[in-house]
Design a protein around this motif. Structure first.
Motif, PDB file in Angstrom:
ATOM      1  N   ALA A  17       0.830  -1.204   0.000  1.00  0.00           N
ATOM      2  CA  ALA A  17       0.000   0.000   0.000  1.00  0.00           C
ATOM      3  C   ALA A  17       0.869   1.261   0.000  1.00  0.00           C
ATOM      4  CB  ALA A  17      -0.940  -0.007   1.202  1.00  0.00           C
ATOM      5  N   ILE A  18       1.940   1.260   0.776  1.00  0.00           N
ATOM      6  CA  ILE A  18       2.838   2.419   0.815  1.00  0.00           C
ATOM      7  C   ILE A  18       3.539   2.603  -0.517  1.00  0.00           C
ATOM      8  CG2 ILE A  18       5.001   3.258   1.825  1.00  0.00           C
ATOM      9  CD1 ILE A  18       3.983   2.146   4.513  1.00  0.00           C
ATOM     10  N   LEU A  19       4.064   1.521  -1.068  1.00  0.00           N
ATOM     11  CA  LEU A  19       4.765   1.624  -2.355  1.00  0.00           C
ATOM     12  C   LEU A  19       3.808   2.037  -3.472  1.00  0.00           C
ATOM     13  CD1 LEU A  19       7.078  -1.497  -2.020  1.00  0.00           C
ATOM     14  CD2 LEU A  19       7.738   0.911  -1.831  1.00  0.00           C
ATOM     15  N   ALA A  20       2.580   1.517  -3.440  1.00  0.00           N
ATOM     16  CA  ALA A  20       1.589   1.913  -4.444  1.00  0.00           C
ATOM     17  C   ALA A  20       1.195   3.376  -4.284  1.00  0.00           C
ATOM     18  CB  ALA A  20       0.357   1.018  -4.346  1.00  0.00           C
ATOM     19  N   SER A  21       1.096   3.848  -3.045  1.00  0.00           N
ATOM     20  CA  SER A  21       0.724   5.253  -2.839  1.00  0.00           C
ATOM     21  C   SER A  21       1.830   6.193  -3.325  1.00  0.00           C
ATOM     22  CB  SER A  21       0.386   5.515  -1.378  1.00  0.00           C
ATOM     23  OG  SER A  21       1.520   5.343  -0.572  1.00  0.00           O
ATOM     24  N   ILE A  22       3.098   5.789  -3.171  1.00  0.00           N
ATOM     25  CA  ILE A  22       4.193   6.613  -3.702  1.00  0.00           C
ATOM     26  C   ILE A  22       4.091   6.692  -5.221  1.00  0.00           C
ATOM     27  CG2 ILE A  22       6.703   6.740  -4.009  1.00  0.00           C
ATOM     28  CD1 ILE A  22       6.950   5.546  -1.175  1.00  0.00           C
ATOM     29  N   LEU A  23       3.785   5.567  -5.848  1.00  0.00           N
ATOM     30  CA  LEU A  23       3.620   5.549  -7.301  1.00  0.00           C
ATOM     31  C   LEU A  23       2.417   6.385  -7.738  1.00  0.00           C
ATOM     32  CD1 LEU A  23       4.597   4.387 -10.000  1.00  0.00           C
ATOM     33  CD2 LEU A  23       3.077   2.445  -9.591  1.00  0.00           C
ATOM     34  N   ILE A  24       1.321   6.293  -7.020  1.00  0.00           N
ATOM     35  CA  ILE A  24       0.123   7.079  -7.343  1.00  0.00           C
ATOM     36  C   ILE A  24       0.393   8.566  -7.170  1.00  0.00           C
ATOM     37  CG2 ILE A  24      -2.225   7.598  -6.547  1.00  0.00           C
ATOM     38  CD1 ILE A  24      -2.517   4.569  -6.006  1.00  0.00           C
ATOM     39  N   ILE A  25       1.106   8.937  -6.122  1.00  0.00           N
ATOM     40  CA  ILE A  25       1.462  10.344  -5.915  1.00  0.00           C
ATOM     41  C   ILE A  25       2.295  10.856  -7.081  1.00  0.00           C
ATOM     42  CG2 ILE A  25       2.896  11.886  -4.500  1.00  0.00           C
ATOM     43  CD1 ILE A  25       1.898  10.272  -2.061  1.00  0.00           C
ATOM     44  N   ALA A  26       3.229  10.033  -7.540  1.00  0.00           N
ATOM     45  CA  ALA A  26       4.075  10.442  -8.665  1.00  0.00           C
ATOM     46  C   ALA A  26       3.262  10.627  -9.937  1.00  0.00           C
ATOM     47  CB  ALA A  26       5.175   9.408  -8.894  1.00  0.00           C
ATOM     48  N   VAL A  27       2.365   9.708 -10.213  1.00  0.00           N
ATOM     49  CA  VAL A  27       1.573   9.780 -11.449  1.00  0.00           C
ATOM     50  C   VAL A  27       0.576  10.930 -11.380  1.00  0.00           C
ATOM     51  CG1 VAL A  27      -0.145   8.554 -12.837  1.00  0.00           C
ATOM     52  CG2 VAL A  27       1.888   7.355 -12.023  1.00  0.00           C
ATOM     53  N   LEU A  28      -0.175  11.030 -10.289  1.00  0.00           N
ATOM     54  CA  LEU A  28      -1.154  12.110 -10.174  1.00  0.00           C
ATOM     55  C   LEU A  28      -0.481  13.475 -10.103  1.00  0.00           C
ATOM     56  CD1 LEU A  28      -3.795  10.637  -7.702  1.00  0.00           C
ATOM     57  CD2 LEU A  28      -3.979  10.914 -10.181  1.00  0.00           C
ATOM     58  N   GLY A  29       0.675  13.531  -9.460  1.00  0.00           N
ATOM     59  CA  GLY A  29       1.404  14.791  -9.371  1.00  0.00           C
ATOM     60  C   GLY A  29       1.883  15.284 -10.722  1.00  0.00           C
ATOM     61  N   LYS A  30       2.225  14.357 -11.610  1.00  0.00           N
ATOM     62  CA  LYS A  30       2.669  14.760 -12.952  1.00  0.00           C
ATOM     63  C   LYS A  30       1.531  15.398 -13.746  1.00  0.00           C
ATOM     64  CE  LYS A  30       6.984  13.715 -13.106  1.00  0.00           C
ATOM     65  NZ  LYS A  30       7.998  14.720 -13.335  1.00  0.00           N
ATOM     66  N   PHE A  31       0.292  15.006 -13.430  1.00  0.00           N
ATOM     67  CA  PHE A  31      -0.852  15.589 -14.136  1.00  0.00           C
ATOM     68  C   PHE A  31      -1.351  16.870 -13.480  1.00  0.00           C
ATOM     69  CE2 PHE A  31      -1.400  11.070 -15.460  1.00  0.00           C
ATOM     70  CZ  PHE A  31      -1.160  11.277 -16.807  1.00  0.00           C
ATOM     71  N   THR A  32      -1.295  16.952 -12.153  1.00  0.00           N
ATOM     72  CA  THR A  32      -1.864  18.107 -11.469  1.00  0.00           C
ATOM     73  C   THR A  32      -0.868  19.245 -11.270  1.00  0.00           C
ATOM     74  OG1 THR A  32      -1.406  17.094  -9.324  1.00  0.00           O
ATOM     75  CG2 THR A  32      -3.589  16.717 -10.263  1.00  0.00           C
TER      76      THR A  32
END
Length: 123
Positions: A17-32
């Protein structure tokens, strides 16, 4: 799937869950907000070369049996330090830098803890 592998996956849910959240933060951050995300992850990349931080994170993940304490303690320390930054007590730190430290600590601690579970079963 073997029973041992299922047990490792069940025990390591928080790690994934932690590793997936880091990946999600990276992907969503690139768009926002790509500039801020890039700054945070470049800082995190530079922090990896500071070996004492990596060693502390690996030690936390590998040797503390209750990984929830590591994860929630790190997040609590981040929130506390962020509040102190906004109150003007820590004038030399930024929230972006602290978030980069949090990403490095949680990432390496999660991987070390995942490896500990993996080694328990000799997979």
């Amino acid at each position: 799937m073997s029973i041992q592998l299922k047990e490792v996956l069940v025990k390591a849910q928080l790690n994934f869950a932690i590793l997936a959240s880091i990946l999600i933060i990276a992907v969503l951050g690139k768009f926002t907000n790509p500039e801020l995300t890039n700054t945070i992850f470049v800082t995190a990349d530079q922090l990896v070369s500071e070996l004492y931080l990596v060693f502390v994170a690996i030690t936390l993940g590998a040797f503390i049996p209750n990984f929830r304490l590591v994860a929630f303690g790190s997040i609590t320390a981040f929130i506390g330090a962020a509040i102190l930054i906004h109150l003007g007590i820590f004038t030399y730190l930024t929230t972006e830098y602290l978030f980069a430290v949090l990403i490095v600590v949680l990432g390496f601690a999660s991987i070390a803890n995942l490896y500990r579970h993996y080694r328990e079963y000799g997979l």
